[in-house]
Design a protein around this motif. Sequence first.
Motif, PDB file in Angstrom:
ATOM      1  N   HIS A  73      -3.174   4.066  -0.565  1.00 27.51           N
ATOM      2  CA  HIS A  73      -3.198   2.792   0.148  1.00 27.51           C
ATOM      3  C   HIS A  73      -2.058   2.676   1.145  1.00 27.51           C
ATOM      4  O   HIS A  73      -2.137   1.880   2.078  1.00 27.51           O
ATOM      5  CB  HIS A  73      -3.129   1.629  -0.824  1.00 27.51           C
ATOM      6  CG  HIS A  73      -4.363   1.491  -1.649  1.00 27.51           C
ATOM      7  ND1 HIS A  73      -4.530   0.466  -2.540  1.00 27.51           N
ATOM      8  CD2 HIS A  73      -5.488   2.244  -1.748  1.00 27.51           C
ATOM      9  CE1 HIS A  73      -5.706   0.581  -3.137  1.00 27.51           C
ATOM     10  NE2 HIS A  73      -6.292   1.663  -2.673  1.00 27.51           N
ATOM     11  N   ASN A  74      -0.992   3.416   0.930  1.00 25.54           N
ATOM     12  CA  ASN A  74       0.174   3.376   1.808  1.00 25.54           C
ATOM     13  C   ASN A  74       0.563   4.787   2.204  1.00 25.54           C
ATOM     14  O   ASN A  74       0.506   5.702   1.387  1.00 25.54           O
ATOM     15  CB  ASN A  74       1.357   2.703   1.095  1.00 25.54           C
ATOM     16  CG  ASN A  74       1.037   1.277   0.712  1.00 25.54           C
ATOM     17  OD1 ASN A  74       0.741   0.457   1.563  1.00 25.54           O
ATOM     18  ND2 ASN A  74       1.076   0.988  -0.579  1.00 25.54           N
ATOM     19  N   ARG A  97       3.570  -3.738   8.427  1.00 27.44           N
ATOM     20  CA  ARG A  97       3.780  -4.742   7.376  1.00 27.44           C
ATOM     21  C   ARG A  97       2.474  -5.405   6.927  1.00 27.44           C
ATOM     22  O   ARG A  97       2.485  -6.227   6.005  1.00 27.44           O
ATOM     23  CB  ARG A  97       4.779  -5.782   7.864  1.00 27.44           C
ATOM     24  CG  ARG A  97       6.183  -5.213   8.061  1.00 27.44           C
ATOM     25  CD  ARG A  97       7.224  -6.277   8.321  1.00 27.44           C
ATOM     26  NE  ARG A  97       7.177  -6.863   9.649  1.00 27.44           N
ATOM     27  CZ  ARG A  97       7.795  -6.389  10.722  1.00 27.44           C
ATOM     28  NH1 ARG A  97       8.508  -5.273  10.633  1.00 27.44           N
ATOM     29  NH2 ARG A  97       7.731  -7.014  11.877  1.00 27.44           N
ATOM     30  N   PRO A  99      -0.552  -5.509   4.779  1.00 24.57           N
ATOM     31  CA  PRO A  99      -0.935  -4.793   3.552  1.00 24.57           C
ATOM     32  C   PRO A  99      -2.341  -4.183   3.631  1.00 24.57           C
ATOM     33  O   PRO A  99      -3.217  -4.683   4.336  1.00 24.57           O
ATOM     34  CB  PRO A  99      -0.898  -5.884   2.475  1.00 24.57           C
ATOM     35  CG  PRO A  99      -0.094  -6.999   3.056  1.00 24.57           C
ATOM     36  CD  PRO A  99      -0.303  -6.923   4.539  1.00 24.57           C
ATOM     37  N   TYR A 100      -2.512  -3.129   2.885  1.00 23.22           N
ATOM     38  CA  TYR A 100      -3.803  -2.454   2.746  1.00 23.22           C
ATOM     39  C   TYR A 100      -4.866  -3.472   2.329  1.00 23.22           C
ATOM     40  O   TYR A 100      -4.646  -4.305   1.448  1.00 23.22           O
ATOM     41  CB  TYR A 100      -3.681  -1.368   1.685  1.00 23.22           C
ATOM     42  CG  TYR A 100      -4.924  -0.547   1.461  1.00 23.22           C
ATOM     43  CD1 TYR A 100      -5.116   0.643   2.137  1.00 23.22           C
ATOM     44  CD2 TYR A 100      -5.895  -0.950   0.552  1.00 23.22           C
ATOM     45  CE1 TYR A 100      -6.240   1.419   1.921  1.00 23.22           C
ATOM     46  CE2 TYR A 100      -7.029  -0.188   0.335  1.00 23.22           C
ATOM     47  CZ  TYR A 100      -7.194   0.999   1.022  1.00 23.22           C
ATOM     48  OH  TYR A 100      -8.315   1.757   0.807  1.00 23.22           O
ATOM     49  N   ARG A 102      -5.956  -5.979   3.898  1.00 16.49           N
ATOM     50  CA  ARG A 102      -5.752  -7.306   4.477  1.00 16.49           C
ATOM     51  C   ARG A 102      -5.943  -7.222   5.986  1.00 16.49           C
ATOM     52  O   ARG A 102      -5.913  -6.142   6.573  1.00 16.49           O
ATOM     53  CB  ARG A 102      -4.340  -7.819   4.186  1.00 16.49           C
ATOM     54  CG  ARG A 102      -4.034  -7.953   2.719  1.00 16.49           C
ATOM     55  CD  ARG A 102      -4.618  -9.258   2.168  1.00 16.49           C
ATOM     56  NE  ARG A 102      -4.320  -9.450   0.774  1.00 16.49           N
ATOM     57  CZ  ARG A 102      -3.231 -10.033   0.315  1.00 16.49           C
ATOM     58  NH1 ARG A 102      -2.308 -10.470   1.131  1.00 16.49           N
ATOM     59  NH2 ARG A 102      -3.057 -10.166  -0.987  1.00 16.49           N
ATOM     60  N   ARG A 139      -6.346  -3.205  11.330  1.00 17.17           N
ATOM     61  CA  ARG A 139      -6.299  -4.417  10.502  1.00 17.17           C
ATOM     62  C   ARG A 139      -6.081  -5.690  11.319  1.00 17.17           C
ATOM     63  O   ARG A 139      -5.937  -6.767  10.756  1.00 17.17           O
ATOM     64  CB  ARG A 139      -5.196  -4.289   9.452  1.00 17.17           C
ATOM     65  CG  ARG A 139      -5.458  -3.160   8.465  1.00 17.17           C
ATOM     66  CD  ARG A 139      -4.348  -3.031   7.448  1.00 17.17           C
ATOM     67  NE  ARG A 139      -4.554  -1.825   6.651  1.00 17.17           N
ATOM     68  CZ  ARG A 139      -3.589  -1.160   6.033  1.00 17.17           C
ATOM     69  NH1 ARG A 139      -2.339  -1.591   6.102  1.00 17.17           N
ATOM     70  NH2 ARG A 139      -3.861  -0.074   5.350  1.00 17.17           N
ATOM     71  N   GLU A 164     -11.334   0.025   3.339  1.00 10.90           N
ATOM     72  CA  GLU A 164     -10.220  -0.608   2.639  1.00 10.90           C
ATOM     73  C   GLU A 164     -10.704  -1.746   1.745  1.00 10.90           C
ATOM     74  O   GLU A 164     -10.167  -1.946   0.649  1.00 10.90           O
ATOM     75  CB  GLU A 164      -9.176  -1.086   3.641  1.00 10.90           C
ATOM     76  CG  GLU A 164      -8.453   0.078   4.295  1.00 10.90           C
ATOM     77  CD  GLU A 164      -7.306  -0.333   5.186  1.00 10.90           C
ATOM     78  OE1 GLU A 164      -6.940  -1.533   5.221  1.00 10.90           O
ATOM     79  OE2 GLU A 164      -6.761   0.552   5.875  1.00 10.90           O
TER      80      GLU A 164
END
Length: 168
Positions: A73-74, A97, A99-100, A102, A139, A164
């Motif tokens: 995820h990161n 910044r 988040p995965y 989102r 994202r 995701e």
Amino acid sequence: MPATPLRRIVQSHTTSPLGDVLLAATEQGLAGVWFVQGQRHMPDSSQWTTDEAHPTLLAAAQQLQDYFSGQRHNFDLPVQPAWGTPFQRAVWQALQRIPYGRISTYADIARDIGNPKAVRAVGAAIGQNPHTIIVPCHRVLGANGSLTGFAGGVDRKQHLLAHEATHA
């Protein structure tokens, strides 16, 4: 995108479910990630040396494979663009910044960097992001939730967001 002349850039390629990917690195870290086909703002890599054994490029390829398999995820890579204005770099840092799984908006990013009126400039900087997927510009959506531009193509953006959402 001209490379900083003091930095030697090396490249390699990897595959992904969305097409072949060009990876680039300098001694300082990962310089960029782009889809080979259908990517806007591709750098001229004709003068770059191919180094399939470069540790940063190997790590990037492996982490991308882990991402696409749903296991990552990161990203844990030394992201170091070889170009970009201070404003662009601030936008690219703000993207990291998110988040995965989102989403954010261009206005959110403008506020995050302390320049809430710079929404259009933020959009332009996001379009120049040299680290597709790794620095998650996919994202970012329009204020109305629309899948506005993505240098790798809106179809890929849609796929990445769905991926995701499935693995979050």
